[in-house]
Design an enzyme around this catalytic site. Structure first.
Site, mmCIF file in Angstrom:
data_model
loop_
_atom_site.group_PDB
_atom_site.id
_atom_site.type_symbol
_atom_site.label_atom_id
_atom_site.label_comp_id
_atom_site.label_asym_id
_atom_site.label_seq_id
_atom_site.Cartn_x
_atom_site.Cartn_y
_atom_site.Cartn_z
ATOM 1 N N LYS A 126 0.773 -1.485 -0.074
ATOM 2 C CA LYS A 126 -0.098 -0.109 0.134
ATOM 3 C C LYS A 126 0.981 1.205 0.010
ATOM 4 O O LYS A 126 2.265 1.075 0.569
ATOM 5 C CB LYS A 126 -0.816 0.076 1.198
ATOM 6 C CG LYS A 126 -1.908 -1.154 1.428
ATOM 7 C CD LYS A 126 -2.808 -0.919 2.613
ATOM 8 C CE LYS A 126 -3.994 -1.943 2.514
ATOM 9 N NZ LYS A 126 -4.974 -1.596 1.476
ATOM 10 N N ARG B 197 -10.362 -11.596 1.734
ATOM 11 C CA ARG B 197 -11.162 -12.538 1.190
ATOM 12 C C ARG B 197 -10.473 -14.016 1.284
ATOM 13 O O ARG B 197 -11.241 -15.209 1.415
ATOM 14 C CB ARG B 197 -11.647 -12.250 -0.163
ATOM 15 C CG ARG B 197 -10.574 -11.899 -1.128
ATOM 16 C CD ARG B 197 -10.887 -11.389 -2.327
ATOM 17 N NE ARG B 197 -11.030 -9.783 -1.966
ATOM 18 C CZ ARG B 197 -11.320 -9.133 -2.941
ATOM 19 N NH1 ARG B 197 -11.784 -9.461 -4.389
ATOM 20 N NH2 ARG B 197 -11.293 -7.580 -2.859
HETATM 21 N N1 BES Z 1 -8.249 -3.690 4.267
HETATM 22 C C1 BES Z 1 -8.396 -3.233 2.878
HETATM 23 C C2 BES Z 1 -9.522 -2.619 2.575
HETATM 24 C C3 BES Z 1 -9.439 -1.017 3.166
HETATM 25 C C4 BES Z 1 -8.904 -0.049 2.242
HETATM 26 C C5 BES Z 1 -10.668 -0.858 4.133
HETATM 27 C C6 BES Z 1 -9.083 1.282 2.836
HETATM 28 C C7 BES Z 1 -10.513 0.445 4.368
HETATM 29 C C8 BES Z 1 -9.645 1.471 4.046
HETATM 30 C C9 BES Z 1 -8.323 -4.657 1.918
HETATM 31 O O1 BES Z 1 -7.555 -5.670 2.365
HETATM 32 C C10 BES Z 1 -7.794 -4.146 0.826
HETATM 33 O O2 BES Z 1 -6.854 -3.840 0.808
HETATM 34 N N2 BES Z 1 -8.512 -4.283 -0.266
HETATM 35 C C11 BES Z 1 -8.247 -4.012 -1.693
HETATM 36 C C12 BES Z 1 -8.756 -4.583 -2.659
HETATM 37 C C13 BES Z 1 -8.427 -4.514 -4.050
HETATM 38 C C14 BES Z 1 -6.798 -4.894 -4.054
HETATM 39 C C15 BES Z 1 -8.914 -5.565 -4.924
HETATM 40 C C16 BES Z 1 -8.930 -2.585 -1.663
HETATM 41 O O3 BES Z 1 -9.638 -2.017 -1.438
HETATM 42 O O4 BES Z 1 -8.004 -1.506 -2.345
HETATM 43 MN MN MN Z 2 -5.516 -5.262 1.937
#
Ligand code: BES
Ligand code: MN
Ligand code: ZN
Length: 498
Positions: free
Chosen positions: A280, A354
């Site tokens: 990230k 997931r």
């Molecule tokens: N924990 C995150 C989702 C998230 C992001 C929650 C920002 C709250 C604020 C999750 O694990 C994630 O990173 N999801 C990705 C999925 C994508 C790679 C398909 C996302 O939402 O960018």
């Molecule tokens: Mn994630």
């Protein structure tokens, strides 16, 4: 905090503080009028002079209101007259308690309950008064070496009721509200703890402590070695880049008839989500300590269930792991075989929620649940779709979805129904495995749910995406404890107690 229901008049009640409402157009509540009558128009004077305008959630503290027996008077804005609903009433109550926490008052008497609140009976008002008060009083200062503000002396709230009969409805409401608040506070605390403290091992220990405190709440933990034997390779693949071993925490409450199928709650607990190799960006990454809030809400809800001794069977499952980049971490393109036997191509290691949920959902089948509800801070896309007000709800069972929506409304912890279906599901196609763990940017919250639904065929299943509701950012940064109120209400309704 202590809660009691009493009768009495705002003008003559002996209390550290009388809490009375004022509407936005300057109209006084019945209790404010009583004070006004004995105090040479103290309240209407404050309104006339423009010192108090009655905006929703505004407060004004007055010392030694002349003619009244209370030591203090707290005016609380109730917003537009004739439009007071449960949400506004609860907000007003929370604001009142927040204001009192910074004063020398040890107790107070609230007359806000003598106003008409749309669709709310005495039980409901008492329940929400207790929840709002505890929510306002919540602090997280255990990691500060000195306190920013001294601990409050305020600890006792009386709420006005019309008669004796209402008193028993109110005391049930207080009891339920305090139990919900206890679960919610626990979820908030676990959420607020940083990733270096709140590891999967810490969460398992916290669940053990909870079980030890409640007769009838059983705990077991599936360890890494056992996960390997069970074939939970998706869950294991997320944890393999971390020094922290994963845990699958299982809390069991059997308050209902023995043969009755339990409700299974499955909560995502990524104790820190760096994204893994699909790392990230740096801004606000600290907030990824909140990525275990789904799991925390399950632990919190189990606390509420046990506290209320609910006559229902519930199993809480919390897959816990840390998502880190490392020499052993999963690579984009890696393919794993899940516990269900289906293979998944991990195209993005940041779609890890997931991956831990799918194996936990498969594991939940051994309990032959009547319903399975997973709760997860799953997608940024859900925040784009719904913002921070409503949780996303996706389900393969419209009856279950409606039950959850209703619980959200009653608990003032709402969700919004989003679709799933074959058109979206197709986006998960992979050239190399049965399917991929990501499906492109479009409808990201929905395709994440479709992924989970591939593991919940022929179950009554619902998914709550709490990415926007589990915590607040900015000035008031911190875990909210949502959706403990929604889940508790759902279970209380199923148990037939509320
Ligand atoms: N924990 C995150 C989702 C998230 C992001 C929650 C920002 C709250 C604020 C999750 O694990 C994630 O990173 N999801 C990705 C999925 C994508 C790679 C398909 C996302 O939402 O960018
Ligand atoms: Mn994630
Ligand atoms: Zn995550």
């Amino acid at each position: 905090m202590d809660f009691t229901a009493k009768t009495g008049s705002a003008a003559t009640v002996r209390t550290d503080c009388a809490i009375v409402g004022v509407y936005k157009d300057g109209r006084l509540s019945a209790a404010a009028m009583e004070i006004d009558a004995v105090s040479d128009k103290l309240v209407s004077g404050l309104v006339k002079s423009g010192d108090f305008r009655g905006q929703a959630g505004a407060t004004l503290l007055v010392h030694k209101p002349a003619g009244a027996s209370a030591k203090r008077l707290l005016l609380v804005g109730l917003g537009e007259a004739g439009k007071l609903d449960l949400k506004g009433w609860r907000k007003a109550h929370g604001a009142a308690v927040k204001a009192l926490l910074g004063t020398g008052a040890k107790e107070a008497f609230s007359f806000l309950s003598s106003e008409t609140v749309a669709d709310a009976d005495t039980y409901t008002l008492a329940r929400h008064a207790a929840e709002a008060a505890e929510e306002a009083a919540y602090r997280f200062d255990e990691l500060k070496s000195s306190l920013d503000t001294p601990p409050p002396v305020f600890g006792k709230l009386a709420m006005w009721v019309a008669d004796r009969k209402s008193q028993s409805a109110a005391s049930t409401g207080f009891k339920h509200g305090q139990a919900v608040a206890e679960g919610q506070s626990l979820a908030r605390r676990l959420g607020n703890l940083p990733g270096n403290v709140c590891t999967p091992t810490y969460l398992a220990a916290a669940a053990k402590k909870l079980a030890a405190a409640h007769q009838g709440l059983k705990i077991s933990v599936v360890e890494q070695a056992q996960m390997k034997k069970l074939g939970m390779n998706a869950l294991l693949s997320v944890a393999q880049g971390s020094r922290q071993p994963p845990k699958l925490i299982v809390l069991e409450w059997r308050g209902g008839p023995k043969q009755k199928a339990p409700v299974a709650l499955v909560g995502k607990a990524i104790t820190f989500d760096t994204g893994g190799i699909s790392i990230k960006p740096a801004p606000a990454m600290d907030e990824m300590k909140f990525d275990m809030c789904g799991g925390a809400s399950v632990i919190g809800t189990m606390a509420t269930v046990a506290r209320l001794n609910l006559p229902i069977n519930v199993v809480g499952l919390v897959p816990a792991a840390e998502n880190m980049p490392d020499g052993l971490a999963s690579r984009p393109g890696d393919i794993v075989k899940t516990m269900s036997g289906q293979t998944v191509e991990i195209l993005n290691t940041d779609a890890e929620g997931r991956l831990i949920l799918c194996d936990a959902l498969t594991y939940s089948r051994r309990y032959k649940p009547s319903a399975v509800i997973d709760i997860a801070t799953l997608t940024g896309a859900c925040v784009i779709a719904l913002g921070h007000h409503l949780s996303g709800l996706m389900s393969s069972d419209d009856m279950l979805a409606n039950e959850l929506l209703r619980a959200g409304i009653d608990a003032e912890d709402r969700a919004w129904h989003l679709p799933i279906g074959p058109d979206y599901d197709e986006q998960l196609k992979s050239n190399f495995a049965d399917f991929a763990n990501v499906a492109g940017r479009d409808a990201g919250a929905v395709t994440a749910a479709c992924f989970l639904n591939r593991f919940t065929r022929d179950l009554s299943w619902a998914h709550l995406d709490i990415a926007g509701t589990a915590w607040k950012t900015g000035q008031a940064k911190g875990a909210t404890g949502r959706p403990v109120p929604l889940l508790s209400q759902f279970l209380m309704s199923r148990a037939g107690v509320a």
